[in-house]
Design an enzyme around this catalytic site. Structure first.
Site, PDB file in Angstrom:
ATOM      1  N   ASN A 198       0.837  -1.210   0.000  1.00 17.62           N
ATOM      2  CA  ASN A 198       0.000   0.000   0.000  1.00 17.62           C
ATOM      3  C   ASN A 198       0.871   1.259   0.000  1.00 17.62           C
ATOM      4  O   ASN A 198       0.352   2.372   0.048  1.00 17.62           O
ATOM      5  CB  ASN A 198      -0.977   0.003   1.184  1.00 17.62           C
ATOM      6  CG  ASN A 198      -0.305   0.198   2.521  1.00 17.62           C
ATOM      7  OD1 ASN A 198       0.923   0.214   2.606  1.00 17.62           O
ATOM      8  ND2 ASN A 198      -1.082   0.338   3.580  1.00 17.62           N
TER       9      ASN A 198
ATOM     10  N   ALA B  89       6.429 -13.188   8.071  1.00 23.31           N
ATOM     11  CA  ALA B  89       7.535 -12.409   8.635  1.00 23.31           C
ATOM     12  C   ALA B  89       7.155 -12.038  10.064  1.00 23.31           C
ATOM     13  O   ALA B  89       6.343 -11.150  10.287  1.00 23.31           O
ATOM     14  CB  ALA B  89       7.771 -11.146   7.815  1.00 23.31           C
TER      15      ALA B  89
ATOM     16  N   TYR C 131       2.704  -3.454  17.853  1.00 21.20           N
ATOM     17  CA  TYR C 131       3.507  -4.244  16.909  1.00 21.20           C
ATOM     18  C   TYR C 131       3.716  -5.660  17.458  1.00 21.20           C
ATOM     19  O   TYR C 131       3.448  -6.649  16.782  1.00 21.20           O
ATOM     20  CB  TYR C 131       4.851  -3.558  16.703  1.00 21.20           C
ATOM     21  CG  TYR C 131       5.748  -4.224  15.674  1.00 21.20           C
ATOM     22  CD1 TYR C 131       5.390  -4.262  14.329  1.00 21.20           C
ATOM     23  CD2 TYR C 131       6.961  -4.797  16.050  1.00 21.20           C
ATOM     24  CE1 TYR C 131       6.227  -4.858  13.388  1.00 21.20           C
ATOM     25  CE2 TYR C 131       7.798  -5.383  15.107  1.00 21.20           C
ATOM     26  CZ  TYR C 131       7.428  -5.413  13.784  1.00 21.20           C
ATOM     27  OH  TYR C 131       8.254  -5.989  12.852  1.00 21.20           O
TER      28      TYR C 131
END
Ligand code: UDP
Length: 312
Positions: free
Chosen positions: A33, A115, A146
């Site tokens: 994006n 990941a 996160y």
């Protein structure tokens, strides 16, 4: 010809993976994006018959035409200032984005590689960190957006593996550096190099005794490539175990650049991990992988890259 979809493929790590899979003869679809990634990172691949760039946010319903053999899910803000500025997007790409990418892998019967990150270990109480350590994460702290998104992403990946029999891989990535990092992404390495080259103070947070283990991008790409082709379903740490304190690291950069900058100490951010160092015995045994590029060499190449980027 094999087909790979790389989410976050225009980011720092993702774009190097695009290069590697193209070089290995794969057909590469790069989805991004462009929030923290940049089309500049894959500009050299535009027009290559085996490459396409799709500007799209993977937190939305995800569908691509044609066959897919492999999905590498690398889309996410990944530097502390990015996920502090985009906390909701960080949580969404780790949760909704991972769900969508897993759904597409299931639909296409493709292998899925997540990941993940050393941040799943939080501020670790075990040192060095082995994959069987569950971590020490503050869910309501500023870094939690996160860390918890990536922990959720790992849980979701294993659920798809167990309940849908999806072929999955998980890589836990430790502090990667190299070309295509953003000069202003806020991480210690580009910040120190930029400050050293401009003759500004190097801003060391806290007393600089906290440690990190910096890994050169080429070593990571090699490890991810091997993991993608391996049979290993359990998470695998990829990182260089050569641990250094942030203060010593700042001094290394001063010496390497010949800078006359000084070191200035600043407040340590909340929940900043005190130590970080991978145990890479699993990667050694299942992937026959270990880092090849020492920090002195990786830093030399990276300083040269930033010198050029700053002059251009
Ligand atoms: N850090 C620092 N000065 C900076 C940026 C970061 O001293 O200008 C410190 C940060 O507090 C942390 C370490 O360097 O202890 C590595 O930070 P980075 O943001 O690179 O990555 P992290 O491993 O914390 O995600």
């Amino acid at each position: 010809m094999k087909n790979v979809l790389i989410t976050g493929g225009a980011g720092f790590i993702g774009s190097h993976l695009c290069d590697r899979f193209i070089a290995e003869g794969w057909q590469v679809s790069c989805i991004d994006n462009l929030s923290t990634g940049s089309a500049d990172n894959v500009n050299h691949l535009i027009g290559h018959p085996a490459f396409r760039l799709i500007k799209y946010d993977v937190t939305n319903y995800l569908h691509t035409e044609g066959e897919l053999d492999l999905i590498l899910h690398f889309a996410s803000p990944a530097s502390p200032i990015d996920y502090l500025e985009m906390p909701i997007q960080t949580l969404k790409v780790g949760s909704l984005g991972t769900h969508k990418a897993l759904g597409l892998a299931k639909e296409k019967r493709a292998r899925f590689l997540l990941a993940s990150t050393s941040e799943v270990y939080g501020d670790p109480l075990i040192h060095p960190q082995k994959e069987d350590y569950w971590g020490n994460v503050n869910p309501v702290g500023i870094r939690g957006v996160y860390d918890e998104a990536k922990r959720f992403a790992e849980a979701m990946t294993m659920a798809y593996h167990r309940y849908h029999d999806l072929d999955t891989r998980i890589v836990r990535i430790f502090n990667i550096y190299g070309s295509r990092m953003r000069l202003y992404d806020g991480r210690a390495l580009p910040t120190f190099i930029r400050q050293a080259l401009k003759g500004e103070d190097l801003t060391v947070y806290g007393d600089g005794s906290q440690t990190r283990s910096f890994t050169y991008i080429d070593d990571l790409v090699e490890g991810v490539y091997r993991l993608a082709l391996s049979d290993e379903v359990e998470p695998v740490n990829l990182g260089n175990p050569d641990e250094v304190s942030i203060l010593d690291f700042a001094k290394e950069i001063l010496a390497l650049t010949g800078s006359t900058s000084r070191i200035a100490f600043r407040d340590l951010p909340q929940d900043d991990p005190k130590v970080r160092k991978p145990d890479i015995s699993r990667a050694k045994s299942v992937l026959d992988w270990e880092p090849q590029v020492p920090r002195s060499e990786g830093l030399r190449r990276t300083v040269a890259y930033f010198e050029k980027a700053m002059s251009g």
